[in-house]
Design a protein around this motif. Structure first.
Motif, PDB file in Angstrom:
ATOM      1  N   VAL A 259       3.548 -22.648 -10.756  1.00 37.88           N
ATOM      2  CA  VAL A 259       2.949 -21.521 -11.461  1.00 37.88           C
ATOM      3  C   VAL A 259       1.476 -21.813 -11.717  1.00 37.88           C
ATOM      4  O   VAL A 259       1.035 -22.960 -11.686  1.00 37.88           O
ATOM      5  CB  VAL A 259       3.646 -21.227 -12.813  1.00 37.88           C
ATOM      6  N   SER A 260       0.730 -20.763 -11.951  1.00 34.95           N
ATOM      7  CA  SER A 260      -0.632 -20.878 -12.487  1.00 34.95           C
ATOM      8  C   SER A 260      -0.733 -19.913 -13.651  1.00 34.95           C
ATOM      9  O   SER A 260       0.000 -18.919 -13.719  1.00 34.95           O
ATOM     10  CB  SER A 260      -1.685 -20.551 -11.424  1.00 34.95           C
ATOM     11  N   PHE A 261      -1.617 -20.204 -14.579  1.00 30.10           N
ATOM     12  CA  PHE A 261      -1.846 -19.324 -15.727  1.00 30.10           C
ATOM     13  C   PHE A 261      -3.145 -18.553 -15.500  1.00 30.10           C
ATOM     14  O   PHE A 261      -4.122 -19.098 -14.991  1.00 30.10           O
ATOM     15  CB  PHE A 261      -1.893 -20.136 -17.015  1.00 30.10           C
ATOM     16  N   ASN A 262      -3.142 -17.288 -15.901  1.00 27.24           N
ATOM     17  CA  ASN A 262      -4.244 -16.396 -15.549  1.00 27.24           C
ATOM     18  C   ASN A 262      -4.456 -15.348 -16.635  1.00 27.24           C
ATOM     19  O   ASN A 262      -3.524 -15.007 -17.371  1.00 27.24           O
ATOM     20  CB  ASN A 262      -3.921 -15.664 -14.237  1.00 27.24           C
ATOM     21  N   THR A 263      -5.669 -14.792 -16.678  1.00 30.49           N
ATOM     22  CA  THR A 263      -5.939 -13.721 -17.625  1.00 30.49           C
ATOM     23  C   THR A 263      -5.605 -12.350 -17.054  1.00 30.49           C
ATOM     24  O   THR A 263      -5.337 -11.416 -17.803  1.00 30.49           O
ATOM     25  CB  THR A 263      -7.404 -13.729 -18.072  1.00 30.49           C
ATOM     26  N   ASP A 264      -5.658 -12.190 -15.737  1.00 29.19           N
ATOM     27  CA  ASP A 264      -5.313 -10.933 -15.074  1.00 29.19           C
ATOM     28  C   ASP A 264      -6.343  -9.850 -15.394  1.00 29.19           C
ATOM     29  O   ASP A 264      -7.203  -9.546 -14.588  1.00 29.19           O
ATOM     30  CB  ASP A 264      -3.895 -10.520 -15.480  1.00 29.19           C
ATOM     31  N   ILE A 265      -6.239  -9.251 -16.555  1.00 33.72           N
ATOM     32  CA  ILE A 265      -7.135  -8.162 -16.984  1.00 33.72           C
ATOM     33  C   ILE A 265      -7.733  -8.547 -18.346  1.00 33.72           C
ATOM     34  O   ILE A 265      -7.363  -7.979 -19.384  1.00 33.72           O
ATOM     35  CB  ILE A 265      -6.381  -6.820 -17.050  1.00 33.72           C
ATOM     36  N   PRO A 266      -8.650  -9.504 -18.361  1.00 29.19           N
ATOM     37  CA  PRO A 266      -9.092 -10.077 -19.638  1.00 29.19           C
ATOM     38  C   PRO A 266      -9.791  -9.101 -20.577  1.00 29.19           C
ATOM     39  O   PRO A 266      -9.707  -9.256 -21.796  1.00 29.19           O
ATOM     40  CB  PRO A 266     -10.048 -11.198 -19.214  1.00 29.19           C
ATOM     41  N   MET A 267     -10.468  -8.077 -20.034  1.00 29.32           N
ATOM     42  CA  MET A 267     -11.115  -7.120 -20.923  1.00 29.32           C
ATOM     43  C   MET A 267     -10.081  -6.210 -21.586  1.00 29.32           C
ATOM     44  O   MET A 267     -10.281  -5.745 -22.713  1.00 29.32           O
ATOM     45  CB  MET A 267     -12.154  -6.291 -20.170  1.00 29.32           C
ATOM     46  N   GLU A 268      -8.990  -5.952 -20.900  1.00 35.04           N
ATOM     47  CA  GLU A 268      -7.902  -5.152 -21.467  1.00 35.04           C
ATOM     48  C   GLU A 268      -7.118  -5.949 -22.503  1.00 35.04           C
ATOM     49  O   GLU A 268      -6.821  -5.452 -23.593  1.00 35.04           O
ATOM     50  CB  GLU A 268      -6.962  -4.689 -20.346  1.00 35.04           C
ATOM     51  N   SER A 269      -6.771  -7.182 -22.166  1.00 34.48           N
ATOM     52  CA  SER A 269      -5.925  -7.992 -23.054  1.00 34.48           C
ATOM     53  C   SER A 269      -6.727  -8.866 -24.014  1.00 34.48           C
ATOM     54  O   SER A 269      -6.150  -9.509 -24.886  1.00 34.48           O
ATOM     55  CB  SER A 269      -4.995  -8.875 -22.218  1.00 34.48           C
ATOM     56  N   ARG A 270      -8.056  -8.891 -23.800  1.00 38.47           N
ATOM     57  CA  ARG A 270      -8.950  -9.699 -24.631  1.00 38.47           C
ATOM     58  C   ARG A 270      -8.532 -11.177 -24.617  1.00 38.47           C
ATOM     59  O   ARG A 270      -8.447 -11.831 -25.659  1.00 38.47           O
ATOM     60  CB  ARG A 270      -8.990  -9.152 -26.067  1.00 38.47           C
ATOM     61  N   SER A 271      -8.308 -11.660 -23.433  1.00 35.77           N
ATOM     62  CA  SER A 271      -7.875 -13.044 -23.267  1.00 35.77           C
ATOM     63  C   SER A 271      -8.914 -13.842 -22.485  1.00 35.77           C
ATOM     64  O   SER A 271      -9.776 -13.277 -21.814  1.00 35.77           O
ATOM     65  CB  SER A 271      -6.524 -13.103 -22.538  1.00 35.77           C
ATOM     66  N   THR A 272      -8.822 -15.150 -22.611  1.00 34.02           N
ATOM     67  CA  THR A 272      -9.625 -16.084 -21.830  1.00 34.02           C
ATOM     68  C   THR A 272      -8.681 -17.093 -21.211  1.00 34.02           C
ATOM     69  O   THR A 272      -7.536 -17.252 -21.674  1.00 34.02           O
ATOM     70  CB  THR A 272     -10.641 -16.822 -22.715  1.00 34.02           C
ATOM     71  N   GLU A 290      -1.127 -31.324 -20.946  1.00 36.42           N
ATOM     72  CA  GLU A 290      -0.024 -31.162 -19.992  1.00 36.42           C
ATOM     73  C   GLU A 290      -0.093 -29.808 -19.298  1.00 36.42           C
ATOM     74  O   GLU A 290       0.181 -29.701 -18.090  1.00 36.42           O
ATOM     75  CB  GLU A 290       1.307 -31.324 -20.721  1.00 36.42           C
ATOM     76  N   VAL A 291      -0.476 -28.774 -20.039  1.00 36.16           N
ATOM     77  CA  VAL A 291      -0.601 -27.452 -19.423  1.00 36.16           C
ATOM     78  C   VAL A 291      -1.795 -27.420 -18.477  1.00 36.16           C
ATOM     79  O   VAL A 291      -1.725 -26.821 -17.388  1.00 36.16           O
ATOM     80  CB  VAL A 291      -0.718 -26.365 -20.513  1.00 36.16           C
ATOM     81  N   VAL A 292      -2.887 -28.064 -18.847  1.00 38.39           N
ATOM     82  CA  VAL A 292      -4.044 -28.151 -17.957  1.00 38.39           C
ATOM     83  C   VAL A 292      -3.664 -28.854 -16.664  1.00 38.39           C
ATOM     84  O   VAL A 292      -4.105 -28.480 -15.567  1.00 38.39           O
ATOM     85  CB  VAL A 292      -5.223 -28.856 -18.650  1.00 38.39           C
ATOM     86  N   ALA A 293      -2.794 -29.860 -16.754  1.00 37.88           N
ATOM     87  CA  ALA A 293      -2.333 -30.564 -15.552  1.00 37.88           C
ATOM     88  C   ALA A 293      -1.552 -29.621 -14.634  1.00 37.88           C
ATOM     89  O   ALA A 293      -1.683 -29.680 -13.402  1.00 37.88           O
ATOM     90  CB  ALA A 293      -1.483 -31.769 -15.936  1.00 37.88           C
ATOM     91  N   VAL A 294      -0.738 -28.739 -15.219  1.00 33.49           N
ATOM     92  CA  VAL A 294      -0.016 -27.735 -14.428  1.00 33.49           C
ATOM     93  C   VAL A 294      -1.015 -26.814 -13.734  1.00 33.49           C
ATOM     94  O   VAL A 294      -0.870 -26.486 -12.547  1.00 33.49           O
ATOM     95  CB  VAL A 294       0.933 -26.911 -15.328  1.00 33.49           C
ATOM     96  N   GLN A 295      -2.041 -26.419 -14.472  1.00 33.62           N
ATOM     97  CA  GLN A 295      -3.054 -25.524 -13.908  1.00 33.62           C
ATOM     98  C   GLN A 295      -3.820 -26.209 -12.780  1.00 33.62           C
ATOM     99  O   GLN A 295      -4.115 -25.584 -11.752  1.00 33.62           O
ATOM    100  CB  GLN A 295      -4.013 -25.066 -15.013  1.00 33.62           C
TER     101      GLN A 295
END
Length: 308
Positions: A259-272, A290-295
């Motif tokens: 898996v990878s972690f992503n913001t997808d639509i960061p302006m909509e979800s206000r995520s980074t 540990e999560v950074v290692a997955v990424q």
């Protein structure tokens, strides 16, 4: 990253593999207009607001395209991303008078010089695209600028589940060595994921939430090393999951699926991206490291051309 990059080099890269341009929100910000309301728990409203036939949408230009890409680059730099793949949909730019060839050239000119992070484009087509547009995109695949490394299918699965019309474009893309990712199983069913794999040749899947319900599909994704592009905040914002605690990312990881972690639509979800990684760490009971290692491990799945 070049083809001759070592495995160690790739695992030192923090990638961001699922990120949209969001031209409507960026145009509003550019003009100093109040942001449109967020579409929390309403996928239908979100897709309606992004419909190119929506009469309230703001027109966009060639200059906007370059400016938006450079703005995203600055945002990704602040988030300490090393490599980002940006979903670029040409349809609304074409409707506002920018020919496809100029759209591709402009995007390439904006992306090509960018470093720290590198930005690469994924040509996005929507599920409600007409035949003429698909033929135009397919004809251009062989001449895509080198900054474009893949193709993607996105849009409202609940209303446009039939992917038959897209087989030709995705077959041509695979033959040219372009990466293939498909939004599937976010609001659609299991059949949509199987078809994305078997008919479109998806190497990565956007969201794929429905896959958690099928042991056979989880096994297929694990055995074929199909990466799932996870977007916790986006899925929550659009109601694909009712709470982050119910997100199936743990099922994917326990099944051995990358898996990878992503913001997808960061302006909509206000995520980074740092926010997504912190949210994932909390959900999974892991440390941020540990999560950074997955990424970083997801860097194995970036789409590359010989020029990248």
């Amino acid at each position: 990253m070049g083809e001759d990059a070592t495995e160690e080099d790739r695992l030192n890269v923090l990638p961001h593999l699922h990120l949209h341009l969001e031209p409507e929100r960026r145009k509003r910000a550019q003009l100093g207009l109040r942001n449109a309301a967020r579409h929390r728990n309403s996928a239908a409203a979100f897709f309606a607001s992004h419909d190119v036939r929506n009469r309230t949408r703001l027109p966009v230009t060639r200059d906007d395209l370059g400016a938006f890409i450079r703005a995203i680059h600055a945002e990704q730099r602040r988030e300490q991303v090393d490599y980002a793949e940006l979903r670029l949909s040409p349809r609304r730019f074409l409707l506002d008078g920018l020919p496809l060839e100029e759209f591709l050239h402009t995007a390439h000119a904006a992306m090509q010089p960018l470093e720290g992070p590198t930005i690469r484009g994924i040509l996005l087509v929507n599920r409600d695209s007409d035949e003429e547009f698909l033929e135009q995109c397919t004809a251009r695949l062989g001449d895509l600028p080198t900054t474009f490394v893949g193709v993607d299918l996105a849009g409202d699965e609940s209303r446009h589940s039939d992917i038959t019309a897209f087989r030709g474009l995705f077959t041509a893309a695979r033959a040219l060595g372009l990466g293939v990712t498909v939004h599937a199983g976010e609001f659609g069913d299991l059949d949509g994921i199987w078809r994305a794999l078997d008919e479109l040749g998806a190497q990565r899947l956007g969201h794929a939430l429905a896959a958690a319900r099928s042991p056979a599909l989880l096994e297929r994704l694990r055995d074929d090393e199909v990466l799932i592009e996870v977007s916790l905040s986006s899925n929550l914002a659009l109601g694909a999951v009712t709470s982050v605690a119910l997100h199936p990312v743990r099922v994917f990881l326990d099944a051995g699926i990358p898996v990878s972690f992503n913001t997808d639509i960061p302006m909509e979800s206000r995520s980074t991206l740092p926010g997504e990684l912190a949210l994932a760490a909390e959900l999974l009971g892991l440390t941020t490291e540990e999560v950074v290692a997955v990424q970083r491990e997801a860097a194995r799945f970036v789409f590359r051309t010989s020029a990248c």
